[in-house]
Design a protein around this motif. Sequence first.
Motif, PDB file in Angstrom:
ATOM      1  N   LYS A  68     115.010 122.047 120.207  1.00 28.73           N
ATOM      2  CA  LYS A  68     114.123 123.052 120.816  1.00 28.73           C
ATOM      3  C   LYS A  68     112.957 122.439 121.582  1.00 28.73           C
ATOM      4  O   LYS A  68     112.520 122.992 122.575  1.00 28.73           O
ATOM      5  CB  LYS A  68     113.639 124.063 119.776  1.00 28.73           C
ATOM      6  CG  LYS A  68     112.765 123.502 118.710  1.00 28.73           C
ATOM      7  CD  LYS A  68     112.361 124.583 117.720  1.00 28.73           C
ATOM      8  CE  LYS A  68     111.394 124.008 116.745  1.00 28.73           C
ATOM      9  NZ  LYS A  68     111.742 124.169 115.384  1.00 28.73           N
ATOM     10  N   GLU A  69     112.462 121.291 121.156  1.00 34.43           N
ATOM     11  CA  GLU A  69     111.348 120.673 121.872  1.00 34.43           C
ATOM     12  C   GLU A  69     111.768 120.145 123.251  1.00 34.43           C
ATOM     13  O   GLU A  69     110.925 119.819 124.081  1.00 34.43           O
ATOM     14  CB  GLU A  69     110.693 119.559 121.038  1.00 34.43           C
ATOM     15  CG  GLU A  69     111.611 118.449 120.620  1.00 34.43           C
ATOM     16  CD  GLU A  69     112.289 118.658 119.273  1.00 34.43           C
ATOM     17  OE1 GLU A  69     112.790 117.662 118.735  1.00 34.43           O
ATOM     18  OE2 GLU A  69     112.338 119.798 118.764  1.00 34.43           O
ATOM     19  N   ASP A  70     113.080 120.092 123.484  1.00 35.71           N
ATOM     20  CA  ASP A  70     113.596 119.625 124.779  1.00 35.71           C
ATOM     21  C   ASP A  70     114.124 120.751 125.658  1.00 35.71           C
ATOM     22  O   ASP A  70     114.564 120.494 126.781  1.00 35.71           O
ATOM     23  CB  ASP A  70     114.726 118.603 124.554  1.00 35.71           C
ATOM     24  CG  ASP A  70     114.265 117.406 123.749  1.00 35.71           C
ATOM     25  OD1 ASP A  70     113.101 116.992 123.901  1.00 35.71           O
ATOM     26  OD2 ASP A  70     115.068 116.878 122.957  1.00 35.71           O
ATOM     27  N   GLU A  76     114.924 122.986 133.061  1.00 39.05           N
ATOM     28  CA  GLU A  76     114.357 122.597 134.359  1.00 39.05           C
ATOM     29  C   GLU A  76     115.292 121.634 135.086  1.00 39.05           C
ATOM     30  O   GLU A  76     115.577 121.794 136.276  1.00 39.05           O
ATOM     31  CB  GLU A  76     112.995 121.933 134.138  1.00 39.05           C
ATOM     32  CG  GLU A  76     112.306 121.474 135.400  1.00 39.05           C
ATOM     33  CD  GLU A  76     111.003 120.745 135.098  1.00 39.05           C
ATOM     34  OE1 GLU A  76     110.703 119.791 135.827  1.00 39.05           O
ATOM     35  OE2 GLU A  76     110.309 121.124 134.127  1.00 39.05           O
ATOM     36  N   GLY A  77     115.812 120.646 134.388  1.00 39.03           N
ATOM     37  CA  GLY A  77     116.729 119.685 134.999  1.00 39.03           C
ATOM     38  C   GLY A  77     118.036 120.332 135.414  1.00 39.03           C
ATOM     39  O   GLY A  77     118.568 120.053 136.493  1.00 39.03           O
ATOM     40  N   LEU A  78     118.574 121.203 134.569  1.00 38.48           N
ATOM     41  CA  LEU A  78     119.827 121.887 134.880  1.00 38.48           C
ATOM     42  C   LEU A  78     119.674 122.782 136.101  1.00 38.48           C
ATOM     43  O   LEU A  78     120.515 122.767 137.008  1.00 38.48           O
ATOM     44  CB  LEU A  78     120.288 122.707 133.667  1.00 38.48           C
ATOM     45  CG  LEU A  78     121.640 123.389 133.774  1.00 38.48           C
ATOM     46  CD1 LEU A  78     122.751 122.377 133.990  1.00 38.48           C
ATOM     47  CD2 LEU A  78     121.914 124.226 132.527  1.00 38.48           C
ATOM     48  N   GLU A  79     118.589 123.553 136.157  1.00 41.40           N
ATOM     49  CA  GLU A  79     118.347 124.403 137.323  1.00 41.40           C
ATOM     50  C   GLU A  79     118.192 123.572 138.586  1.00 41.40           C
ATOM     51  O   GLU A  79     118.667 123.960 139.659  1.00 41.40           O
ATOM     52  CB  GLU A  79     117.106 125.276 137.105  1.00 41.40           C
ATOM     53  CG  GLU A  79     117.333 126.388 136.103  1.00 41.40           C
ATOM     54  CD  GLU A  79     116.062 127.167 135.782  1.00 41.40           C
ATOM     55  OE1 GLU A  79     114.938 126.654 136.028  1.00 41.40           O
ATOM     56  OE2 GLU A  79     116.201 128.294 135.272  1.00 41.40           O
ATOM     57  N   ASP A  80     117.556 122.411 138.471  1.00 47.05           N
ATOM     58  CA  ASP A  80     117.358 121.531 139.621  1.00 47.05           C
ATOM     59  C   ASP A  80     118.688 121.031 140.164  1.00 47.05           C
ATOM     60  O   ASP A  80     118.953 121.132 141.371  1.00 47.05           O
ATOM     61  CB  ASP A  80     116.464 120.350 139.234  1.00 47.05           C
ATOM     62  CG  ASP A  80     116.238 119.399 140.392  1.00 47.05           C
ATOM     63  OD1 ASP A  80     115.820 119.856 141.484  1.00 47.05           O
ATOM     64  OD2 ASP A  80     116.492 118.190 140.215  1.00 47.05           O
TER      65      ASP A  80
END
Length: 104
Positions: A68-70, A76-80
């Motif tokens: 959960k902390e990630d 954000e990385g996946l959407e990018d």
Amino acid sequence: MENRSFDDRREPEIVYSRSVKAGKRIYYLDVKKSRNEDLYVCITESKKRSVGEMEPPSFEKHKLFLYKEDFSHFVEGLEDVIGYVKQQFGDIEERAPYIPKDEE
């Protein structure tokens, strides 16, 4: 040091699950509860492998554990990277549903 048998190790409890069928692959998105009652996500890719006509199919599995902390950094990385692919290729056609040969 405590000596434990293999039987003492149990699979973490799945508290929520969803599967996503994508062609010959199935993605399992499981929310699991750890020993300390914390929740995390386990993403499993399962791909059917045909060994031979006379043998039953086998499944190749790969797992990713997401804590959960990630979550925010991962999303954000996946959407990018998805945004980059869409920018390069424009609209992406959805995959047609996979129908196994024996069901045709």
